[in-house]
Design a protein around this motif. Structure first.
Motif, PDB file in Angstrom:
ATOM      1  N   TRP A 129       0.672  -1.205   0.010  1.00 45.19           N
ATOM      2  CA  TRP A 129       0.409  -0.068  -0.091  1.00 45.19           C
ATOM      3  C   TRP A 129       1.073   1.416  -0.366  1.00 45.19           C
ATOM      4  O   TRP A 129       1.735   1.576   0.819  1.00 45.19           O
TER       5      TRP A 129
ATOM      6  N   TYR B  17      -4.468   6.711  -1.539  1.00 45.16           N
ATOM      7  CA  TYR B  17      -4.060   4.932  -1.335  1.00 45.16           C
ATOM      8  C   TYR B  17      -3.812   4.297  -2.685  1.00 45.16           C
ATOM      9  O   TYR B  17      -5.064   4.532  -3.119  1.00 45.16           O
TER      10      TYR B  17
ATOM     11  N   CYS C 258      -3.103   0.014  -4.323  1.00 46.17           N
ATOM     12  CA  CYS C 258      -2.591  -0.844  -3.642  1.00 46.17           C
ATOM     13  C   CYS C 258      -1.484  -1.148  -4.700  1.00 46.17           C
ATOM     14  O   CYS C 258      -2.001  -0.867  -6.142  1.00 46.17           O
TER      15      CYS C 258
END
Length: 121
Positions: free
Chosen positions: A33, A91, A93
């Motif tokens: 992340w 954010y 991934c």
């Protein structure tokens, strides 16, 4: 490797959010992340190795965030507790399929779309 992040939102300081990353891959992968706040560089927040043995955390989130994965190895979560306004960011991934250490940021070449996390004071 295909990734799709979800779970962002608006939360008050001290609250919690859980981000999810759905992963489709035909090979083993490490997952991470990252986050990017306005005007700042993207930074690695947490990483989860394929073997599932030793996650990595940035100093700024250690003890507050926890990265985990389901048994099917197709979903990775980022549980974020005790959120602070400075955690506000988009954010992302990401995944890598090589054997480099999981904190080697340049090796993450597969990315999902970002999800906004906003922490109000």
């Amino acid at each position: 490797v295909q990734l799709q992040a979800s779970g962002g939102g608006l939360v008050q300081a001290g609250g919690s959010l859980r981000l999810s990353c759905a992963v489709r891959s035909s090979s083993a992968y490490d997952t991470a992340w990252f986050r990017q706040a306005p005007g700042k560089e993207r930074e690695l927040v947490a990483a989860f190795p394929w073997r599932g043995d030793r996650p990595w955390y940035a100093d700024s989130v250690r003890g507050r965030f926890r990265v985990s994965r389901n048994s099917a190895k197709d979903t990775v979560w980022l549980q974020m507790n005790s959120l602070k306004p400075e955690d506000t960011a988009v954010y992302y991934c990401a995944a890598k399929t090589d054997s480099a250490p999981i904190d080697r940021t340049s090796k993450y070449i597969h990315w999902g779309q970002g999800t906004q996390v906003t922490v109000s004071s």
